[in-house]
Design a protein around this motif. Structure first.
Motif, mmCIF file in Angstrom:
data_model
loop_
_atom_site.group_PDB
_atom_site.id
_atom_site.type_symbol
_atom_site.label_atom_id
_atom_site.label_comp_id
_atom_site.label_asym_id
_atom_site.label_seq_id
_atom_site.Cartn_x
_atom_site.Cartn_y
_atom_site.Cartn_z
ATOM 1 N N MET A 1 0.836 -1.172 0.000
ATOM 2 C CA MET A 1 0.000 0.000 0.000
ATOM 3 C C MET A 1 0.884 1.238 0.000
ATOM 4 O O MET A 1 2.051 1.169 0.375
ATOM 5 N N LYS A 2 0.284 2.351 -0.395
ATOM 6 C CA LYS A 2 1.012 3.615 -0.378
ATOM 7 C C LYS A 2 0.989 4.200 1.026
ATOM 8 O O LYS A 2 0.064 3.962 1.796
ATOM 9 N N LEU A 3 1.984 4.984 1.349
ATOM 10 C CA LEU A 3 2.064 5.627 2.652
ATOM 11 C C LEU A 3 0.845 6.517 2.901
ATOM 12 O O LEU A 3 0.384 6.638 4.024
ATOM 13 N N THR A 4 0.288 7.099 1.855
ATOM 14 C CA THR A 4 -0.893 7.952 1.997
ATOM 15 C C THR A 4 -2.119 7.168 2.445
ATOM 16 O O THR A 4 -3.070 7.748 2.958
ATOM 17 N N GLU A 5 -2.125 5.856 2.257
ATOM 18 C CA GLU A 5 -3.263 5.008 2.633
ATOM 19 C C GLU A 5 -3.142 4.464 4.059
ATOM 20 O O GLU A 5 -4.094 3.860 4.566
ATOM 21 N N LEU A 6 -2.030 4.673 4.698
ATOM 22 C CA LEU A 6 -1.792 4.154 6.041
ATOM 23 C C LEU A 6 -2.612 4.945 7.052
ATOM 24 O O LEU A 6 -2.544 6.172 7.084
ATOM 25 N N PRO A 7 -3.395 4.261 7.902
ATOM 26 C CA PRO A 7 -4.158 4.980 8.932
ATOM 27 C C PRO A 7 -3.219 5.673 9.927
ATOM 28 O O PRO A 7 -2.085 5.239 10.138
ATOM 29 N N ALA A 8 -3.718 6.726 10.528
ATOM 30 C CA ALA A 8 -2.918 7.470 11.511
ATOM 31 C C ALA A 8 -2.479 6.560 12.656
ATOM 32 O O ALA A 8 -3.262 5.747 13.142
ATOM 33 N N PHE A 9 -1.236 6.684 13.034
ATOM 34 C CA PHE A 9 -0.590 5.986 14.151
ATOM 35 C C PHE A 9 -0.459 4.475 13.954
ATOM 36 O O PHE A 9 -0.055 3.781 14.882
ATOM 37 N N ALA A 10 -0.765 3.956 12.787
ATOM 38 C CA ALA A 10 -0.544 2.537 12.503
ATOM 39 C C ALA A 10 0.929 2.346 12.147
ATOM 40 O O ALA A 10 1.500 3.137 11.394
ATOM 41 N N SER A 11 1.542 1.316 12.690
ATOM 42 C CA SER A 11 2.954 1.035 12.394
ATOM 43 C C SER A 11 3.069 0.292 11.071
ATOM 44 O O SER A 11 2.244 -0.554 10.747
ATOM 45 N N ALA A 12 4.116 0.625 10.327
ATOM 46 C CA ALA A 12 4.364 -0.013 9.045
ATOM 47 C C ALA A 12 5.864 -0.053 8.786
ATOM 48 O O ALA A 12 6.647 0.589 9.488
ATOM 49 N N LEU A 13 6.239 -0.811 7.785
ATOM 50 C CA LEU A 13 7.627 -0.879 7.330
ATOM 51 C C LEU A 13 7.683 -0.419 5.883
ATOM 52 O O LEU A 13 6.824 -0.793 5.070
ATOM 53 N N VAL A 14 8.687 0.357 5.572
ATOM 54 C CA VAL A 14 8.883 0.806 4.188
ATOM 55 C C VAL A 14 9.283 -0.396 3.343
ATOM 56 O O VAL A 14 10.149 -1.184 3.734
ATOM 57 N N THR A 15 8.637 -0.557 2.195
ATOM 58 C CA THR A 15 9.001 -1.627 1.265
ATOM 59 C C THR A 15 9.667 -1.083 0.009
ATOM 60 O O THR A 15 10.207 -1.852 -0.771
ATOM 61 N N GLY A 16 9.630 0.231 -0.180
ATOM 62 C CA GLY A 16 10.296 0.811 -1.338
ATOM 63 C C GLY A 16 9.832 2.225 -1.609
ATOM 64 O O GLY A 16 8.901 2.723 -0.996
ATOM 65 N N VAL A 17 10.512 2.857 -2.546
ATOM 66 C CA VAL A 17 10.142 4.183 -3.037
ATOM 67 C C VAL A 17 10.057 4.072 -4.549
ATOM 68 O O VAL A 17 10.995 3.625 -5.206
ATOM 69 N N VAL A 18 8.912 4.456 -5.091
ATOM 70 C CA VAL A 18 8.640 4.322 -6.522
ATOM 71 C C VAL A 18 9.114 5.565 -7.261
ATOM 72 O O VAL A 18 8.796 6.688 -6.861
ATOM 73 N N ASP A 19 9.868 5.359 -8.332
ATOM 74 C CA ASP A 19 10.270 6.461 -9.202
ATOM 75 C C ASP A 19 9.138 6.729 -10.192
ATOM 76 O O ASP A 19 8.692 5.817 -10.887
ATOM 77 N N ILE A 20 8.673 7.962 -10.252
ATOM 78 C CA ILE A 20 7.610 8.336 -11.184
ATOM 79 C C ILE A 20 8.156 8.399 -12.609
ATOM 80 O O ILE A 20 7.459 8.087 -13.561
ATOM 81 N N HIS A 21 9.404 8.796 -12.745
ATOM 82 C CA HIS A 21 10.080 8.858 -14.054
ATOM 83 C C HIS A 21 11.569 8.649 -13.821
ATOM 84 O O HIS A 21 12.033 8.665 -12.675
ATOM 85 N N ASP A 22 12.316 8.449 -14.884
ATOM 86 C CA ASP A 22 13.767 8.266 -14.756
ATOM 87 C C ASP A 22 14.393 9.495 -14.108
ATOM 88 O O ASP A 22 14.061 10.631 -14.449
ATOM 89 N N GLY A 23 15.280 9.249 -13.144
ATOM 90 C CA GLY A 23 15.976 10.343 -12.476
ATOM 91 C C GLY A 23 15.067 11.161 -11.574
ATOM 92 O O GLY A 23 15.293 12.358 -11.403
ATOM 93 N N ASP A 24 14.044 10.549 -11.009
ATOM 94 C CA ASP A 24 13.087 11.237 -10.141
ATOM 95 C C ASP A 24 13.806 11.784 -8.903
ATOM 96 O O ASP A 24 14.201 11.041 -8.011
ATOM 97 N N LEU A 25 13.979 13.090 -8.849
ATOM 98 C CA LEU A 25 14.736 13.722 -7.767
ATOM 99 C C LEU A 25 14.036 13.601 -6.418
ATOM 100 O O LEU A 25 14.695 13.444 -5.382
ATOM 101 N N ILE A 26 12.712 13.655 -6.407
ATOM 102 C CA ILE A 26 11.984 13.548 -5.141
ATOM 103 C C ILE A 26 12.141 12.155 -4.554
ATOM 104 O O ILE A 26 12.406 11.987 -3.361
ATOM 105 N N SER A 27 12.007 11.123 -5.383
ATOM 106 C CA SER A 27 12.185 9.748 -4.902
ATOM 107 C C SER A 27 13.600 9.538 -4.386
ATOM 108 O O SER A 27 13.807 8.898 -3.350
ATOM 109 N N ASN A 28 14.579 10.059 -5.096
ATOM 110 C CA ASN A 28 15.969 9.939 -4.646
ATOM 111 C C ASN A 28 16.168 10.628 -3.299
ATOM 112 O O ASN A 28 16.832 10.093 -2.409
ATOM 113 N N ARG A 29 15.569 11.798 -3.130
ATOM 114 C CA ARG A 29 15.706 12.534 -1.872
ATOM 115 C C ARG A 29 15.034 11.787 -0.722
ATOM 116 O O ARG A 29 15.568 11.743 0.390
ATOM 117 N N LEU A 30 13.877 11.177 -0.973
ATOM 118 C CA LEU A 30 13.212 10.395 0.062
ATOM 119 C C LEU A 30 14.104 9.244 0.531
ATOM 120 O O LEU A 30 14.203 8.978 1.728
#
Length: 79
Positions: A1-30
């Motif tokens: 699921m996306k982080l935006t779908e996570l209910p408030a205060f629910a614990s989760a583990l990151v499984t990845g960061v999706v690149d929207i396009h090649d060289g996605d600067l925001i994904s790299n920064r995350l």
């Protein structure tokens, strides 16, 4: 699921960061900020208008992310 779908205060583990396009600067920064596989994360607050931005806690650090930025992060709910 996306982080935006996570209910408030629910614990989760990151499984990845999706690149929207090649060289996605925001994904790299995350990734540089610590949004990497296996890192514990939770949504600890939401903005008053349209729930934007989201207040995200990863480790002991909190970040305010736009929903468009947080949607790049995929998570799995912790058991």
């Amino acid at each position: 699921m996306k982080l935006t779908e996570l209910p408030a205060f629910a614990s989760a583990l990151v499984t990845g960061v999706v690149d929207i396009h090649d060289g996605d600067l925001i994904s790299n920064r995350l990734r540089e900020l610590g949004f990497v596989d296996g890192e514990p994360v939770k949504v600890v607050g939401r903005g008053p208008i349209g729930a934007d931005p989201l207040l995200i806690q990863i480790g002991f650090t909190r970040f305010a992310l736009r929903r468009s930025e947080a949607a790049r992060v995929t998570v799995e709910r912790a058991a």
